[in-house]
Each structure stands twice: as C-alpha cells, then as structure tokens.
Design a protein around this motif. Structure first.
Motif, PDB file in Angstrom:
ATOM      1  N   ARG A  23       4.455 -32.646  22.608  1.00  0.00           N
ATOM      2  CA  ARG A  23       3.076 -32.662  23.100  1.00  0.00           C
ATOM      3  C   ARG A  23       2.379 -31.345  22.787  1.00  0.00           C
ATOM      4  N   TRP A  24       3.088 -30.234  22.939  1.00  0.00           N
ATOM      5  CA  TRP A  24       2.495 -28.931  22.639  1.00  0.00           C
ATOM      6  C   TRP A  24       1.897 -28.921  21.236  1.00  0.00           C
ATOM      7  N   LEU A  25       2.710 -29.325  20.260  1.00  0.00           N
ATOM      8  CA  LEU A  25       2.321 -29.226  18.858  1.00  0.00           C
ATOM      9  C   LEU A  25       1.307 -30.291  18.469  1.00  0.00           C
ATOM     10  N   THR A  26       1.554 -31.515  18.892  1.00  0.00           N
ATOM     11  CA  THR A  26       0.676 -32.610  18.493  1.00  0.00           C
ATOM     12  C   THR A  26      -0.742 -32.415  19.003  1.00  0.00           C
ATOM     13  N   LEU A  27      -0.878 -31.955  20.234  1.00  0.00           N
ATOM     14  CA  LEU A  27      -2.195 -31.828  20.852  1.00  0.00           C
ATOM     15  C   LEU A  27      -2.721 -30.397  20.834  1.00  0.00           C
ATOM     16  N   SER A  85       4.073 -19.820  16.564  1.00  0.00           N
ATOM     17  CA  SER A  85       4.307 -18.537  17.240  1.00  0.00           C
ATOM     18  C   SER A  85       3.884 -18.591  18.706  1.00  0.00           C
ATOM     19  N   ILE A  86       2.778 -19.270  18.986  1.00  0.00           N
ATOM     20  CA  ILE A  86       2.332 -19.394  20.383  1.00  0.00           C
ATOM     21  C   ILE A  86       3.351 -20.189  21.191  1.00  0.00           C
ATOM     22  N   CYS A  87       3.817 -21.288  20.635  1.00  0.00           N
ATOM     23  CA  CYS A  87       4.798 -22.121  21.348  1.00  0.00           C
ATOM     24  C   CYS A  87       6.096 -21.352  21.581  1.00  0.00           C
ATOM     25  N   CYS A  88       6.497 -20.586  20.582  1.00  0.00           N
ATOM     26  CA  CYS A  88       7.704 -19.775  20.736  1.00  0.00           C
ATOM     27  C   CYS A  88       7.492 -18.729  21.825  1.00  0.00           C
ATOM     28  N   ALA A  89       6.314 -18.120  21.839  1.00  0.00           N
ATOM     29  CA  ALA A  89       5.999 -17.120  22.862  1.00  0.00           C
ATOM     30  C   ALA A  89       6.004 -17.737  24.259  1.00  0.00           C
ATOM     31  N   MET A  90       5.523 -18.971  24.377  1.00  0.00           N
ATOM     32  CA  MET A  90       5.513 -19.649  25.672  1.00  0.00           C
ATOM     33  C   MET A  90       6.924 -19.761  26.244  1.00  0.00           C
ATOM     34  N   ILE A  91       7.886 -20.003  25.370  1.00  0.00           N
ATOM     35  CA  ILE A  91       9.276 -20.121  25.821  1.00  0.00           C
ATOM     36  C   ILE A  91       9.838 -18.752  26.191  1.00  0.00           C
ATOM     37  N   ILE A  92       9.561 -17.776  25.329  1.00  0.00           N
ATOM     38  CA  ILE A  92      10.138 -16.446  25.531  1.00  0.00           C
ATOM     39  C   ILE A  92       9.601 -15.760  26.789  1.00  0.00           C
ATOM     40  N   VAL A  93       8.333 -15.967  27.115  1.00  0.00           N
ATOM     41  CA  VAL A  93       7.792 -15.316  28.321  1.00  0.00           C
ATOM     42  C   VAL A  93       8.407 -15.906  29.587  1.00  0.00           C
ATOM     43  N   LEU A  94       9.075 -17.037  29.463  1.00  0.00           N
ATOM     44  CA  LEU A  94       9.769 -17.649  30.603  1.00  0.00           C
ATOM     45  C   LEU A  94      11.275 -17.399  30.556  1.00  0.00           C
TER      46      LEU A  94
END
Length: 402
Positions: A315-319, A349-358
């Motif tokens: 969903r992150w990527l598609t939308l 990179s944004i999606c990867c950052a979303m995971i890393i900040v958590l």
C-alpha cells in the motif's frame, strides 16, 4: 538559520525559478525537492510543471491551457450523460423501436456500454465518498461547478446513475488487470458525503467525474480502487489555489496531471506487470534490499518474524504513501516525489526511512505488534522521516523543509 529564514530563502528560490520566461525544469525540481512553500499557489503551479502538463516556455502556456481545457469540456459533453436523443430525461418515454434502446442485447449498443459503465461508476462513487475523511474539504461545494452538469436537470449527475436502488452489483471488470485487493485504511467521515442540490456540486462529485472520464478514456486499465487516493491530493492542491484564475480550471488541469502521473505509475496497478522492472514486486524487492543495506538488524528481525515486506509496503508504494500520513504531510512528500529526477527512487528511500525510524520498537516487539505498527504507521513529524530518507539517498538532509 532560523525556520522563518529558511522558509523565506526557499520561497525566494522557488520564485526565482518560476519568474523565468523559460523555466529550467531541472533547476526547478532541484529546488522543489526540498519542499515547496505553499504561498500564492506555488505548489499547484510547480506540480503542473513537474507533471509535464505545462511546458517550460511561459509564452505557450495560454495556448496550451486553452486547448487542454476545451478538450476536457468535450470529454464531458461526449461521455457524461445518457445515450439517445438530447431531449431524453428521467421522465421521458423511450421509443424501443429504435435500433438502439435500453433493452438491446447488441454488444455495440450504447445502452449496453452505459450499463457496464455503471458497474465501474458504482465503485468510483463509493471510493470518492470517503476521500480524506479527516478534513471536510471534499464534502464542501466547489466555487466552480461544471455548468453543463449542474444545469442538466440531473441527467449528467453521475451519482444518480448508481443509486443502490437501481444497481445490484458492485463488481468492477478489470479484464485481468489491476490490483486484486488493496488494503485501504478504513476511515469514517464525521459527516456524510452528500450530493449538492441542483446548481452546485461538492468537490467529491468533481473527483468522481474526473475518475469516470479517465476510466472511459483508458479502457485497457479502467478504474482500479486506490486511484481515488492518488487523485485526491492533486485535486485538493489545485482546487485550493488562492489564485481564482487557476482554481477555476482545477478540474480540467487535475484530469491531465492525474493522467500524466498514472502513465508513470500505471504498472503499479497492473498485475501482469508485477514482475517488470517498474512493477510493484520489483519495487518491494528494492525496498527490502535497501533496508538490508542500511539496517541489517531490523531487516533480520523482520525476516525472523516472517514479517514479509508485502504485508505493509504494498500500500505504501502503490498509493505513494497517501494513506499513511495526514494530507498536509502527503503534499510535502509529493513535492519531493514529483521533483525526483530518478522518478520515485526517493519513494523507496522514504519507505526505508519509515522502517528505520521505528527500529527500537521493531527490535523490541513481537510479530503482531510489529505488523500492526507498520500497517498503521504511528503519527510522526514528517520532517524526521524525510530527513532520514534524504540521508539514505545521499541528499543534504538539512535542506529538507516543510
């Protein structure tokens, strides 16, 4: 440098680029990547340029805009409304002795097409009535309703074609294309998305018309659930432009910008291209590889829990993250995405950052907690995510402003 000073500096940079008679798109994107100060409609103008709707030469804007907006008016005239003579309305009698009539079984019948379109329209109608429920904008009336529609006596009001008392099916025929199922976040609006009275129309009704026309003009793809989330931020940006000359034509301009954007991300919505270089599976694989590169412990933790990347990133990527953050944050994210010269590499990179900040929570939590957290991303300052994403992508993170 203080926040106000940074804002003023960024405002000056954008104005300098937009002030040129021949706009350098590369330079404009470089500036917009770090955030577009949304003053006096700068964002909507920059998006029109970055989505290749407006040419770089200002001298040709007037001619191009007149041509495109006239063309969109023709689409409405030709594709919205009931088949048959112009004088047929809801109370008219139809002469079924005509070659084409509502009971015709001829596959080339305009009435057959009309009824098939209603199946697609029903899904569109449902989706646009829940656009951005955390704000009231889409429920409000537009200042510039389509006169051809609102003065048609109801024959061109799309929502009337799909009232539940008249349709029994909500299936959307996709001819083997599109997403089988996309897990959209279910948010309930505080008020009903009710149609406006004759002579006016709500913003969601305008979006419904744009999506319907897009589906009609792109029969190979048609409408796929989730497109409403892609068009919402674009239309909002255009329809809230403080300049009435731009705001008046938000619908037509949004249609062409949305069409251009979909031409770039259409592979996300086509199942047969999932494994293609630009397909959604390849994007998820790139995200997985980037997470493994930048944070091996988190990557290994999710692997050990069998928390597969498609459980949350599809969903992150598609939308384009339109469901994960509040609308103001989505607009800021899209400034960078539209300005990305590598076209959506920064999305990874944004999606990867979303995971890393958590990472601390992910490393300390079990599978149910982690999957819930990633599928319902917690409220967070978008600046934190964007700065981390810029760091991962090699950009100067300190330049990323709201």
């Amino acid at each position: 440098m203080g926040v106000k000073t940074v804002f003023e500096f960024r405002l000056k940079e954008v104005d300098e680029e937009l002030g040129k008679e021949e706009i350098n798109l590369t330079s404009l994107k470089s500036v917009c990547f770090h955030g577009i100060p949304d003053e006096q409609g700068r964002r909507s103008l920059c998006w029109r340029l970055m989505l290749n709707y407006l040419p770089c030469s200002k001298a040709s804007w007037s001619k191009i805009l007149t041509k495109k907006r006239k063309l969109y008016g023709q689409f409405i005239d030709e594709m919205i409304g009931m088949p048959g003579p112009e004088n047929i309305n809801d109370n008219s009698r139809v002469d079924v002795t005509f070659d084409d009539h509502p009971l015709s079984l001829n596959p080339e019948s305009e009435w057959q097409t009309y009824f098939k379109d209603n199946d697609v329209l029903l899904q569109i109608d449902k989706d646009v009535r829940r656009l951005c429920p955390d704000i009231s904008f889409f429920q409000q009336p537009t200042d510039y309703p389509c006169q051809d529609v609102v003065n048609s006596g109801g024959t061109k009001r799309l929502h009337r074609r799909v009232q539940h008392s008249f349709l029994n099916s909500a299936n959307v025929e996709r001819k083997g294309l599109g997403i089988t199922k996309i897990a959209l976040a279910v948010k309930k609006a505080t008020e009903d998305y009710a149609p406006m009275e004759e002579g006016s129309e709500a913003h969601w009704e305008v979006v419904e018309r744009i999506l319907f026309l897009y589906a009609k003009l792109n029969p190979g793809q048609g409408y796929v659930q989730g497109m409403n989330e892609i068009i919402g931020p674009i239309y909002y940006s255009f329809a809230t432009d403080p300049n009435p000359e731009w705001r008046e034509f938000a619908e037509a301009d949004c249609f062409f910008c949305f069409t251009n954007l979909m031409s770039e991300i259409r592979d996300f919505f086509i199942k047969t291209l999932d494994d293609a270089e630009s397909g959604i599976k390849r994007l998820m694989a790139r995200l997985s590889a980037e997470l493994k590169l930048h944070d091996p412990p988190v990557f290994q933790r999710l692997q050990q829990q069998d928390l597969h990347i498609q459980y949350y990133s599809f969903r992150w990527l598609t939308l384009l993250l339109s469901q994960e953050f509040p609308l103001p944050d989505v607009l800021r994210i899209w400034d960078s995405l539209f300005a990305d010269e590598k076209r959506f590499s920064f999305l990874i990179s944004i999606c990867c950052a979303m995971i890393i900040v958590l990472r601390d929570q992910l490393l300390a939590s079990d599978f149910p907690t982690n999957v819930k957290m990633l599928q319902n991303f917690p409220p967070m300052d978008i600046q934190v995510v964007l700065s981390k994403a810029a760091e991962l992508a090699g950009h100067q993170s300190e330049k990323l402003i709201r």
